[in-house]
Motif scaffolding. Sequence first.
Motif, mmCIF file in Angstrom:
data_model
loop_
_atom_site.group_PDB
_atom_site.id
_atom_site.type_symbol
_atom_site.label_atom_id
_atom_site.label_comp_id
_atom_site.label_asym_id
_atom_site.label_seq_id
_atom_site.Cartn_x
_atom_site.Cartn_y
_atom_site.Cartn_z
ATOM 1 N N SER A 131 -1.063 1.359 30.330
ATOM 2 C CA SER A 131 -1.384 0.208 31.180
ATOM 3 C C SER A 131 -2.870 0.120 31.521
ATOM 4 O O SER A 131 -3.337 -0.948 31.916
ATOM 5 N N GLY A 214 3.224 -4.419 26.536
ATOM 6 C CA GLY A 214 2.686 -3.764 27.723
ATOM 7 C C GLY A 214 3.387 -2.445 27.994
ATOM 8 O O GLY A 214 4.386 -2.105 27.351
ATOM 9 N N SER A 215 2.846 -1.728 28.967
ATOM 10 C CA SER A 215 3.399 -0.422 29.346
ATOM 11 C C SER A 215 4.821 -0.595 29.893
ATOM 12 O O SER A 215 5.273 -1.723 30.134
ATOM 13 N N ALA A 218 4.686 -2.627 32.949
ATOM 14 C CA ALA A 218 4.338 -4.026 32.678
ATOM 15 C C ALA A 218 5.539 -4.775 32.099
ATOM 16 O O ALA A 218 5.780 -5.940 32.437
#
Length: 307
Positions: A131, A214-215, A218
Amino acid sequence: MNTIREIQDKILKLKKEKDICILAHSYEAHEILEIADFTGDSYALSVKAMSVDAKTVIMCGVRFMAETVKILSPDKTVILATPEAGCEMADMMDRDMILKVKEEYPDYTVVAYVNTTASLKTICDVCVTSSSALNVVKNIDNDKILFIPDSNLGAYVAESLPEKEIKLLNGCCPIHASVTADDVKKARALHPEAKLLVHPECILEVTKLADFAGSTAAIMDYVRNSSDKEFIIGTELSIAEHLQYECPDKVFYPLSDKLMCKNMRLTTLVDVLRAVNDTGGEEIVLSDETITDAKRCIDRMMELNHE
Ligand code: 13P
Ligand code: SF4
């Protein structure tokens, strides 16, 4: 025989009596997330590690995560609940190997994904998590970057920051990297209305086909804030399950059944109970020198992680 609830109650009682904080990565099982004081992705866990009040921290996750907690909270007793839980990506590169590579690239800033050993972090310049990677690399005052060990996260960063010259080595997360563009095609055909959310540890070909990359945190935030109802989840299978508990009015499909990290699945409630009652787990021990040198690299991430 104890029920899950009875084991959870024992853990909750003991951890209160003994001033223990339990941290758990979001890939851990539901019954472990339920008794954790804090859950999150690698970045959120690192931030939390800096401000824990308890004198003992138990990490439910893999070894590099427990090492990161020890580096950021050296005065605390840090226990890895399941000593066998490693990370296949973190084990792909070690200090000696990267010392040699650094000789070939003397004017490059060495960026280490947090999924690395504490020993390897000591010779790197800056740490990143999935992230924080884009912000951190963007803000490094050098266009030449050697990004280790994840070539897929590195390729994703390189694609987003074309102004940087990013050298990659051959590391990856074998679980995320196992997903192919063909898997995406099949999942899209089965669920044409669903949004595809993937982790940037997937290969770039897959990440480019996604609606969002995304992470772990996320991806979960994307779902919480979206008005869409169906999602294909391209990260560890546990996340689709956790999201299904949290958002019962939405539907989640795993992108591939290959997305199962056996290391993240190793930790059981009984492991946590043993760590809490001093009959299991492993205390993380790092030398003062390792802590000081590895911390420099993580502190640099915290400084550079801004827009
Ligand atoms: P994040 O926690 O940064 O999403 O990374 C996922 C992962 O693979 C952890 O090992
Ligand atoms: Fe390591 Fe991949 Fe498992 Fe994360 S999912 S712990 S990167 S092997």
